[in-house]
Write a protein that holds these residues in place. Structure first.
Motif, mmCIF file in Angstrom:
data_model
loop_
_atom_site.group_PDB
_atom_site.id
_atom_site.type_symbol
_atom_site.label_atom_id
_atom_site.label_comp_id
_atom_site.label_asym_id
_atom_site.label_seq_id
_atom_site.Cartn_x
_atom_site.Cartn_y
_atom_site.Cartn_z
ATOM 1 N N VAL A 31 8.401 18.013 -19.027
ATOM 2 C CA VAL A 31 7.222 18.408 -18.262
ATOM 3 C C VAL A 31 6.052 18.703 -19.196
ATOM 4 O O VAL A 31 4.927 18.258 -18.979
ATOM 5 C CB VAL A 31 7.550 19.629 -17.376
ATOM 6 C CG1 VAL A 31 6.284 20.191 -16.741
ATOM 7 C CG2 VAL A 31 8.563 19.252 -16.300
ATOM 8 N N ASP A 32 6.323 19.428 -20.275
ATOM 9 C CA ASP A 32 5.260 19.854 -21.180
ATOM 10 C C ASP A 32 4.574 18.672 -21.867
ATOM 11 O O ASP A 32 3.374 18.721 -22.150
ATOM 12 C CB ASP A 32 5.798 20.823 -22.233
ATOM 13 C CG ASP A 32 6.115 22.192 -21.655
ATOM 14 O OD1 ASP A 32 5.671 22.471 -20.518
ATOM 15 O OD2 ASP A 32 6.812 22.967 -22.327
ATOM 16 N N ARG A 33 5.336 17.624 -22.148
ATOM 17 C CA ARG A 33 4.707 16.473 -22.798
ATOM 18 C C ARG A 33 4.295 15.387 -21.801
ATOM 19 O O ARG A 33 4.004 14.262 -22.170
ATOM 20 C CB ARG A 33 5.617 15.896 -23.870
ATOM 21 C CG ARG A 33 6.890 15.221 -23.389
ATOM 22 C CD ARG A 33 7.587 14.517 -24.561
ATOM 23 N NE ARG A 33 8.714 13.732 -24.135
ATOM 24 C CZ ARG A 33 9.980 14.136 -24.164
ATOM 25 N NH1 ARG A 33 10.264 15.349 -24.600
ATOM 26 N NH2 ARG A 33 10.959 13.340 -23.766
ATOM 27 N N ALA A 34 4.272 15.762 -20.515
ATOM 28 C CA ALA A 34 3.823 14.857 -19.446
ATOM 29 C C ALA A 34 4.597 13.546 -19.458
ATOM 30 O O ALA A 34 4.029 12.469 -19.257
ATOM 31 C CB ALA A 34 2.321 14.610 -19.571
ATOM 32 N N ALA A 35 5.910 13.640 -19.704
ATOM 33 C CA ALA A 35 6.732 12.436 -19.766
ATOM 34 C C ALA A 35 7.120 11.922 -18.383
ATOM 35 O O ALA A 35 7.618 10.799 -18.258
ATOM 36 C CB ALA A 35 7.995 12.718 -20.577
ATOM 37 N N LEU A 36 6.901 12.724 -17.345
ATOM 38 C CA LEU A 36 7.252 12.311 -15.991
ATOM 39 C C LEU A 36 5.994 11.861 -15.256
ATOM 40 O O LEU A 36 4.938 12.487 -15.388
ATOM 41 C CB LEU A 36 7.918 13.475 -15.245
ATOM 42 C CG LEU A 36 9.158 14.058 -15.921
ATOM 43 C CD1 LEU A 36 9.703 15.220 -15.108
ATOM 44 C CD2 LEU A 36 10.225 12.999 -16.124
ATOM 45 N N PRO A 37 6.087 10.798 -14.460
ATOM 46 C CA PRO A 37 4.904 10.292 -13.759
ATOM 47 C C PRO A 37 4.309 11.330 -12.818
ATOM 48 O O PRO A 37 5.032 12.071 -12.148
ATOM 49 C CB PRO A 37 5.450 9.091 -12.970
ATOM 50 C CG PRO A 37 6.754 8.740 -13.603
ATOM 51 C CD PRO A 37 7.295 10.004 -14.172
ATOM 52 N N ALA A 38 2.997 11.391 -12.772
ATOM 53 C CA ALA A 38 2.320 12.327 -11.865
ATOM 54 C C ALA A 38 2.724 12.038 -10.428
ATOM 55 O O ALA A 38 2.807 10.876 -10.016
ATOM 56 C CB ALA A 38 0.807 12.197 -12.030
ATOM 57 N N ARG A 39 3.008 13.097 -9.681
ATOM 58 C CA ARG A 39 3.389 13.013 -8.265
ATOM 59 C C ARG A 39 4.655 12.184 -8.036
ATOM 60 O O ARG A 39 4.878 11.642 -6.952
ATOM 61 C CB ARG A 39 2.229 12.469 -7.417
ATOM 62 C CG ARG A 39 1.005 13.385 -7.411
ATOM 63 C CD ARG A 39 -0.120 12.818 -6.575
ATOM 64 N NE ARG A 39 -0.648 11.585 -7.152
ATOM 65 C CZ ARG A 39 -1.507 11.547 -8.171
ATOM 66 N NH1 ARG A 39 -1.931 12.656 -8.722
ATOM 67 N NH2 ARG A 39 -1.955 10.396 -8.637
ATOM 68 N N ALA A 40 5.494 12.079 -9.067
ATOM 69 C CA ALA A 40 6.745 11.327 -8.940
ATOM 70 C C ALA A 40 7.672 11.985 -7.928
ATOM 71 O O ALA A 40 7.659 13.208 -7.748
ATOM 72 C CB ALA A 40 7.437 11.234 -10.292
ATOM 73 N N ARG A 41 8.489 11.169 -7.289
ATOM 74 C CA ARG A 41 9.563 11.689 -6.433
ATOM 75 C C ARG A 41 10.791 11.903 -7.309
ATOM 76 O O ARG A 41 11.251 10.986 -7.982
ATOM 77 C CB ARG A 41 9.898 10.697 -5.311
ATOM 78 C CG ARG A 41 8.812 10.527 -4.271
ATOM 79 C CD ARG A 41 9.395 9.909 -3.001
ATOM 80 N NE ARG A 41 10.251 10.869 -2.298
ATOM 81 C CZ ARG A 41 11.273 10.527 -1.508
ATOM 82 N NH1 ARG A 41 11.578 9.268 -1.325
ATOM 83 N NH2 ARG A 41 11.992 11.454 -0.887
ATOM 84 N N PHE A 106 13.546 7.225 -5.407
ATOM 85 C CA PHE A 106 13.135 8.269 -6.333
ATOM 86 C C PHE A 106 12.724 7.649 -7.655
ATOM 87 O O PHE A 106 13.396 6.752 -8.172
ATOM 88 C CB PHE A 106 14.284 9.264 -6.546
ATOM 89 C CG PHE A 106 14.601 10.074 -5.315
ATOM 90 C CD1 PHE A 106 13.868 11.212 -5.022
ATOM 91 C CD2 PHE A 106 15.610 9.678 -4.448
ATOM 92 C CE1 PHE A 106 14.145 11.960 -3.882
ATOM 93 C CE2 PHE A 106 15.901 10.411 -3.308
ATOM 94 C CZ PHE A 106 15.152 11.549 -3.021
ATOM 95 N N ASP A 107 11.637 8.159 -8.198
ATOM 96 C CA ASP A 107 11.135 7.679 -9.486
ATOM 97 C C ASP A 107 11.902 8.291 -10.647
ATOM 98 O O ASP A 107 12.002 7.698 -11.722
ATOM 99 C CB ASP A 107 9.651 8.043 -9.640
ATOM 100 C CG ASP A 107 8.827 7.570 -8.460
ATOM 101 O OD1 ASP A 107 8.750 6.348 -8.254
ATOM 102 O OD2 ASP A 107 8.287 8.433 -7.734
ATOM 103 N N VAL A 108 12.419 9.501 -10.433
ATOM 104 C CA VAL A 108 13.131 10.238 -11.479
ATOM 105 C C VAL A 108 14.386 10.848 -10.875
ATOM 106 O O VAL A 108 14.333 11.452 -9.795
ATOM 107 C CB VAL A 108 12.254 11.357 -12.083
ATOM 108 C CG1 VAL A 108 13.030 12.146 -13.126
ATOM 109 C CG2 VAL A 108 10.974 10.781 -12.685
#
Length: 201
Positions: A31-41, A106-108
């Motif tokens: 989360v801190d390094r923004a490794a997950l797509p914004a607004r991802a499911r 789901f994206d993640v």
């Protein structure tokens, strides 16, 4: 294993749920390094008390959190309400996601201790079930204790188990090996996978 988890959640002795537990630390780093797509499911599989689900939802991700244990879901509900975030909590079987109304895509996908608790004969159904709800090019993050017959707790899942059950539909992008939480002396792994565009030949 269900009775074990029920007891641990009732007693509040789940070491894997601690703020400095390996899986929690790694999700926080994602989360801190923004490794997950914004607004991802995001599907949090075996969500426990909802610590990671709350963390992900607080960063604007659309989270569905699933656990088979009713005691865990009750604790997660209290945590989610206290955090003031929006998470859909589902009590159900990861191998029967459609019956639980969990359909994706789901994206993640996140598993911080579910797969390694399953018996060997259950693992093919798990892999098929989660793959069905994964979006094309989905990311999958998994924490798993290594196999051990000498220590209590989950039977574990080593790198060979992950490759065996996921190699057809998922590419293992990275795997980190480390000593598990609180000096138990048991190896653990943190696996980053990516859904293949098409099944491997």
């Amino acid at each position: 294993m269900l009775a074990h988890f029920q007891r641990v959640y009732r007693e509040g002795t789940a070491s894997w749920d601690a703020d400095d537990a390996p899986a929690v630390s790694r999700v926080r780093a994602l989360v801190d390094r923004a490794a997950l797509p914004a607004r991802a499911r995001v599907l949090d599989i075996g969500c426990g008390t909802g610590r990671m689900a709350a963390l992900l939802a607080a960063r604007g991700l659309n989270v569905v959190a699933l656990d088979y244990c009713a005691e865990a879901i009750e604790l997660a509900r209290a945590r989610i309400q206290a955090a003031g975030v929006d998470v859909r909590l589902v009590q159900g079987d990861v191998m029967k996601l459609a019956e639980c109304g969990v359909v994706g895509p789901f994206d993640v996908l996140l598993d911080a201790g579910c797969f390694h608790s399953l018996a060997d004969h259950e693992r093919p159904d798990y892999a098929a079930s989660v793959t069905r709800v994964a979006a094309p090019d989905a990311a999958f993050y998994m924490y798993a204790l290594g196999r051990s017959a000498a220590t209590p707790g989950p039977i574990g899942a080593g790198p060979g188990d992950i490759e065996h059950h996921f190699d057809l539909d998922w590419e293992i992008v990275a795997a980190e090996d480390f000593v598990s939480h609180r000096g138990e002396g048991r190896r653990a792994g943190w696996y980053s996978m990516r859904r293949r565009a098409s099944p491997a030949a």
